[in-house]
Every structure is written in structure tokens, then in C-alpha cells.
Scaffold this active site. Structure first.
Site, mmCIF file in Angstrom:
data_model
loop_
_atom_site.group_PDB
_atom_site.id
_atom_site.type_symbol
_atom_site.label_atom_id
_atom_site.label_comp_id
_atom_site.label_asym_id
_atom_site.label_seq_id
_atom_site.Cartn_x
_atom_site.Cartn_y
_atom_site.Cartn_z
ATOM 1 N N VAL A 1 0.899 -1.157 0.000
ATOM 2 C CA VAL A 1 0.000 0.000 0.000
ATOM 3 C C VAL A 1 0.937 1.205 0.000
ATOM 4 O O VAL A 1 1.553 1.517 1.013
ATOM 5 C CB VAL A 1 -0.940 0.011 1.218
ATOM 6 C CG1 VAL A 1 -1.740 1.312 1.262
ATOM 7 C CG2 VAL A 1 -1.876 -1.195 1.188
ATOM 8 N N PRO A 2 1.083 1.851 -1.146
ATOM 9 C CA PRO A 2 2.172 2.816 -1.343
ATOM 10 C C PRO A 2 1.944 4.183 -0.694
ATOM 11 O O PRO A 2 1.820 5.204 -1.371
ATOM 12 C CB PRO A 2 2.256 2.917 -2.865
ATOM 13 C CG PRO A 2 0.850 2.679 -3.317
ATOM 14 C CD PRO A 2 0.294 1.656 -2.360
ATOM 15 N N CYS A 3 1.943 4.203 0.626
ATOM 16 C CA CYS A 3 1.772 5.469 1.343
ATOM 17 C C CYS A 3 2.912 6.436 1.027
ATOM 18 O O CYS A 3 2.738 7.649 1.143
ATOM 19 C CB CYS A 3 1.648 5.232 2.844
ATOM 20 S SG CYS A 3 2.993 4.296 3.573
ATOM 21 N N HIS A 4 4.043 5.907 0.581
ATOM 22 C CA HIS A 4 5.174 6.772 0.221
ATOM 23 C C HIS A 4 4.867 7.637 -1.002
ATOM 24 O O HIS A 4 5.553 8.619 -1.246
ATOM 25 C CB HIS A 4 6.443 5.937 -0.016
ATOM 26 C CG HIS A 4 6.318 4.907 -1.080
ATOM 27 N ND1 HIS A 4 5.697 3.687 -0.864
ATOM 28 C CD2 HIS A 4 6.724 4.903 -2.372
ATOM 29 C CE1 HIS A 4 5.736 2.985 -1.985
ATOM 30 N NE2 HIS A 4 6.355 3.701 -2.912
#
Length: 172
Positions: free
Chosen positions: A140-143
Site C-alpha cells: 500500500v504505497p503510502c510513500h
């Protein structure tokens, strides 16, 4: 179960640990060795326990650290990785945010907290909270979610966020 593996990417070592049972229950990673990893793991375990997620932390080899690494390197998509997540203990809101992010913000792209909020008809603060609580970084690419004026705002380790984005081909 707990599986940890070390990989090399762009001349750096990344250690990826995955807590799993039927699926991935949580992910932590470190570019700074075991000490930081252990702090992250402790924080993740505490959060999952508070959410009622039953954990077994017996160390056992699995495919999951490599799967997370393959998401990072683009060998498999975030959507494929997302299918391996248990989603245990998440709120409906978090599931909605994480699902939207995985489907709509691709490798090499970034989006502001405000734009995600607008898409999901909520507040940027709520999106920031969901990103902070994300138990599945990289998959889950919160970056990829950044501040409007300062991309590294609200990021405990800005160099990690920048590194992940660079691996994905993002340029500022």
C-alpha cells in the site's frame, strides 16, 4: 508467523519483515539495519494487537518478503500484492483509502494528501492518519502520498520515502 529477508537495491541493503498467517498481516522494512527494524516491528505488533489481530511471531521462511520486494522493484504490481493482504483489523475507511491508492496511484507517481481526500470525499487530515496507520508499506504505497508544499511532511524518515520513490522512477 514472521519472515525477514535482506535484499540489495540501488547499492543499499533493505531488510523486509512480514508478519503473516493466512495472508500478510503487516510489513516493516529498514534501510538502516536491524535496530530500526526492531523498533518498527515493535510498533507494528503493538498496533495489530490493539486492533485485535491474532499474531504468531514464530520465525518461518515464506514467500512474502520477496513478494514485497518484487512490488518495490515493479516485478509485480501493487494490486497483485494487495491481494495477499489479510486486511485484518482495518477500518472500512482504511480499506477504502488503501484500495483506492493501490488502484489509482501508480509507480513513479505521487499525489497530495489533499487530492486523495478530494477523490474520497474526506479530509487531508483523515488521509494522513490512514497513511500513518498503514500496516502494509510498499504494497500500500503510502510513500506516494506527499504534502502539497513539502513532499516529506509527516514522514518519520524522509530519506526512506525519497528512496522508495526513486526506486520507482520518480524524479522531483
Amino acid at each position: 508467523m514472521l519472515s525477514c529477508e535482506s535484499f540489495k537495491i540501488k547499492g543499499r541493503e533493505i531488510i523486509i519483515c512480514v508478519i503473516w498467517e493466512e495472508g500478510i498481516q503487516g510489513i516493516v522494512y529498514s534501510l538502516d539495519g536491524r535496530e530500526f527494524l526492531e523498533k518498527q516491528l515493535s510498533r507494528l505488533i503493538s498496533m495489530l494487537n490493539k486492533r485485535g489481530v491474532s499474531l504468531s511471531l514464530k520465525e518461518r521462511h515464506s514467500k512474502y518478503p520477496e513478494l514485497v520486494f518484487n512490488v518495490l522493484t515493479g516485478k509485480i504490481s501493487n494490486e497483485e500484492g494487495f491481494e495477499e493482504l489479510s486486511l485484518e483489523g482495518l477500518t472500512d475507511f482504511e480499506i477504502r483509502v488503501y484500495s483506492w491508492l493501490v488502484k489509482n496511484v501508480k509507480r513513479g507517481e505521487v499525489i497530495t494528501y489533499g487530492k486523495v481526500a478530494k477523490e474520497l470525499k474526506t479530509s487531508a487530515l483523515a488521509i494522513g492518519g490512514a497513511m500513518k496507520r498503514n500496516p502494509y508499506p510498499i504494497v500500500v504505497p503510502c510513500h506516494r502520498v506527499v504534502g502539497k508544499k513539502d513532499p516529506w511532511l509527516y514522514t518519520p524518515k524522509p530519506e526512506y520515502k525519497k528512496f522508495l520513490l526513486e526506486v520507482e522512477g520518480w524524479t522531483s
